[in-house]
Design a protein around this motif. Structure first.
Motif, PDB file in Angstrom:
ATOM      1  N   MET A   1       0.840  -1.192   0.000  1.00  0.00           N
ATOM      2  CA  MET A   1       0.000   0.000   0.000  1.00  0.00           C
ATOM      3  C   MET A   1       0.883   1.253   0.000  1.00  0.00           C
ATOM      4  SD  MET A   1      -2.911   1.364   2.672  1.00  0.00           S
ATOM      5  CE  MET A   1      -3.656  -0.211   2.933  1.00  0.00           C
ATOM      6  N   TYR A   2       0.482   2.235  -0.785  1.00  0.00           N
ATOM      7  CA  TYR A   2       1.176   3.524  -0.816  1.00  0.00           C
ATOM      8  C   TYR A   2       0.315   4.563  -0.116  1.00  0.00           C
ATOM      9  CZ  TYR A   2       4.041   1.477  -4.523  1.00  0.00           C
ATOM     10  OH  TYR A   2       4.889   0.680  -5.245  1.00  0.00           O
ATOM     11  N   LYS A   3       0.986   5.521   0.499  1.00  0.00           N
ATOM     12  CA  LYS A   3       0.273   6.620   1.144  1.00  0.00           C
ATOM     13  C   LYS A   3       0.709   7.907   0.447  1.00  0.00           C
ATOM     14  CE  LYS A   3      -0.476   6.753   5.874  1.00  0.00           C
ATOM     15  NZ  LYS A   3      -0.154   7.062   7.272  1.00  0.00           N
ATOM     16  N   VAL A   4      -0.228   8.543  -0.235  1.00  0.00           N
ATOM     17  CA  VAL A   4       0.046   9.800  -0.934  1.00  0.00           C
ATOM     18  C   VAL A   4      -0.646  10.904  -0.150  1.00  0.00           C
ATOM     19  CG1 VAL A   4      -0.260  11.075  -3.095  1.00  0.00           C
ATOM     20  CG2 VAL A   4       0.072   8.587  -3.161  1.00  0.00           C
ATOM     21  N   PHE A   5       0.058  11.988   0.124  1.00  0.00           N
ATOM     22  CA  PHE A   5      -0.570  13.072   0.879  1.00  0.00           C
ATOM     23  C   PHE A   5      -1.095  14.150  -0.059  1.00  0.00           C
ATOM     24  CE2 PHE A   5       1.987  11.042   4.128  1.00  0.00           C
ATOM     25  CZ  PHE A   5       1.049  10.919   5.134  1.00  0.00           C
ATOM     26  N   VAL A   6      -2.351  14.516   0.162  1.00  0.00           N
ATOM     27  CA  VAL A   6      -3.001  15.586  -0.588  1.00  0.00           C
ATOM     28  C   VAL A   6      -3.494  16.597   0.440  1.00  0.00           C
ATOM     29  CG1 VAL A   6      -4.755  16.128  -2.318  1.00  0.00           C
ATOM     30  CG2 VAL A   6      -3.862  13.795  -2.175  1.00  0.00           C
ATOM     31  N   ASN A   7      -2.994  17.818   0.361  1.00  0.00           N
ATOM     32  CA  ASN A   7      -3.376  18.830   1.354  1.00  0.00           C
ATOM     33  C   ASN A   7      -3.126  18.312   2.783  1.00  0.00           C
ATOM     34  OD1 ASN A   7      -4.295  21.380   2.064  1.00  0.00           O
ATOM     35  ND2 ASN A   7      -6.438  20.807   2.085  1.00  0.00           N
ATOM     36  N   ASP A   8      -2.017  17.554   2.911  1.00  0.00           N
ATOM     37  CA  ASP A   8      -1.580  16.968   4.187  1.00  0.00           C
ATOM     38  C   ASP A   8      -2.540  15.913   4.740  1.00  0.00           C
ATOM     39  OD1 ASP A   8       0.942  17.294   5.213  1.00  0.00           O
ATOM     40  OD2 ASP A   8       0.308  18.460   6.936  1.00  0.00           O
ATOM     41  N   LYS A   9      -3.384  15.353   3.852  1.00  0.00           N
ATOM     42  CA  LYS A   9      -4.296  14.271   4.259  1.00  0.00           C
ATOM     43  C   LYS A   9      -4.009  13.032   3.413  1.00  0.00           C
ATOM     44  CE  LYS A   9      -7.887  17.609   5.280  1.00  0.00           C
ATOM     45  NZ  LYS A   9      -8.482  18.507   4.319  1.00  0.00           N
ATOM     46  N   PRO A  10      -4.244  11.829   3.967  1.00  0.00           N
ATOM     47  CA  PRO A  10      -3.819  10.629   3.251  1.00  0.00           C
ATOM     48  C   PRO A  10      -4.775  10.153   2.151  1.00  0.00           C
ATOM     49  CG  PRO A  10      -4.721  10.024   5.381  1.00  0.00           C
ATOM     50  CD  PRO A  10      -4.761  11.528   5.306  1.00  0.00           C
ATOM     51  N   LEU A  11      -4.168   9.772   1.030  1.00  0.00           N
ATOM     52  CA  LEU A  11      -4.857   9.086  -0.062  1.00  0.00           C
ATOM     53  C   LEU A  11      -4.105   7.769  -0.221  1.00  0.00           C
ATOM     54  CD1 LEU A  11      -6.782   8.982  -2.538  1.00  0.00           C
ATOM     55  CD2 LEU A  11      -5.023  10.182  -3.822  1.00  0.00           C
ATOM     56  N   PHE A  12      -4.783   6.665   0.087  1.00  0.00           N
ATOM     57  CA  PHE A  12      -4.127   5.357   0.073  1.00  0.00           C
ATOM     58  C   PHE A  12      -4.317   4.679  -1.280  1.00  0.00           C
ATOM     59  CE2 PHE A  12      -5.295   6.236   4.467  1.00  0.00           C
ATOM     60  CZ  PHE A  12      -4.133   5.933   5.145  1.00  0.00           C
ATOM     61  N   LEU A  13      -3.243   4.093  -1.811  1.00  0.00           N
ATOM     62  CA  LEU A  13      -3.341   3.267  -3.014  1.00  0.00           C
ATOM     63  C   LEU A  13      -3.296   1.824  -2.544  1.00  0.00           C
ATOM     64  CD1 LEU A  13      -0.722   5.076  -5.302  1.00  0.00           C
ATOM     65  CD2 LEU A  13      -3.095   5.668  -4.916  1.00  0.00           C
ATOM     66  N   THR A  14      -4.329   1.073  -2.832  1.00  0.00           N
ATOM     67  CA  THR A  14      -4.431  -0.265  -2.248  1.00  0.00           C
ATOM     68  C   THR A  14      -4.916  -1.307  -3.247  1.00  0.00           C
ATOM     69  OG1 THR A  14      -5.397  -1.518  -0.412  1.00  0.00           O
ATOM     70  CG2 THR A  14      -6.801   0.166  -1.405  1.00  0.00           C
ATOM     71  N   ASP A  15      -4.559  -2.568  -2.987  1.00  0.00           N
ATOM     72  CA  ASP A  15      -5.065  -3.679  -3.812  1.00  0.00           C
ATOM     73  C   ASP A  15      -6.088  -4.512  -3.026  1.00  0.00           C
ATOM     74  OD1 ASP A  15      -3.315  -4.773  -1.975  1.00  0.00           O
ATOM     75  OD2 ASP A  15      -2.309  -6.088  -3.404  1.00  0.00           O
ATOM     76  N   LYS A  16      -6.547  -3.943  -1.902  1.00  0.00           N
ATOM     77  CA  LYS A  16      -7.544  -4.650  -1.084  1.00  0.00           C
ATOM     78  C   LYS A  16      -8.807  -3.799  -0.975  1.00  0.00           C
ATOM     79  CE  LYS A  16      -4.175  -7.151   1.689  1.00  0.00           C
ATOM     80  NZ  LYS A  16      -3.045  -6.767   0.818  1.00  0.00           N
ATOM     81  N   ILE A  17      -9.949  -4.448  -1.109  1.00  0.00           N
ATOM     82  CA  ILE A  17     -11.208  -3.723  -0.925  1.00  0.00           C
ATOM     83  C   ILE A  17     -11.632  -3.888   0.532  1.00  0.00           C
ATOM     84  CG2 ILE A  17     -13.672  -3.698  -1.470  1.00  0.00           C
ATOM     85  CD1 ILE A  17     -13.045  -4.147  -4.329  1.00  0.00           C
TER      86      ILE A  17
END
Length: 200
Positions: A1-17
């Motif tokens: 899983m990757y954690k990308v920050f947008v406006n200092d908030k997390p956007l997770f990239l995931t392969d799990k629902i």
């Protein structure tokens, strides 16, 4: 899983629902990434997940939707075990910057640390985890991928912040001071400092 920050908030990239509770889930293949980013900046989203079934392809798929800017930076220790910090836009940060033509990422990181802080005698100890955040420049959103390196230096001269980069202060901070500085820093910097074992 990757954690990308947008406006200092997390956007997770995931392969799990996962079942939605306090976040929204979007399909990476079909999502309009700009719409999600705008909602983050409008404070309409605090946390979201972008789903793609193949972990190996997640970052590649995101890069197809948003231009990438690569950067290199340093977590620099001196002989006393203190860490080199900069203050920019009123927040504590680590020195980093964009890569130039024909540079390796190591060269970028060392050059940027020198330029932003005035420090010399730098040597790379090891590669650290990358950080990801989305920012806006010239009306377009970009994904900044920063490759970080742990560095050491026995430099004892004056630290000089690069004024044209808006750097207000350059200081060495000890562990206790780092805890305090992290109250006024960015989430991706906190993540890096935590992974380096510098947070209590």
């Amino acid at each position: 899983m990757y954690k990308v920050f947008v406006n200092d908030k997390p956007l997770f990239l995931t392969d799990k629902i996962e079942k939605e509770t306090d976040f929204q889930l979007f399909l990476l293949d079909s999502v309009d990434i700009d719409k999600i980013i705008i909602k983050y900046f409008q404070n309409k989203i605090d946390k979201a997940f972008l789903y793609h079934p193949e972990q190996k392809l997640i970052l590649k798929k995101l890069k197809e939707k948003i231009p990438v800017q690569k950067a290199g930076g340093g977590l620099v220790f001196n002989a006393n075990g203190e860490v080199l910090f900069i203050k920019r836009n009123g927040k504590w940060d680590l020195p980093k910057g964009g890569t130039e033509k024909n540079e390796t990422m190591e060269e970028t990181a060392v050059r940027e640390v020198k330029e932003e802080t005035g420090i010399g005698k730098l040597s790379i100890v090891k590669k650290l985890p990358k950080t990801y955040h989305i920012f806006k420049r010239n009306g377009k959103y970009r994904l900044k991928i920063t490759t970080w390196y742990e560095m050491k230096s026995d430099f004892t001269g004056d630290l000089i912040g690069q004024a044209e980069e808006g750097i207000e202060e350059v200081v060495w901070l000890n562990k206790a001071q780092i805890q305090e500085a992290m109250k006024n820093s960015y989430e991706n910097i906190k993540l890096l400092i935590d992974e380096a074992g510098l947070l209590e």
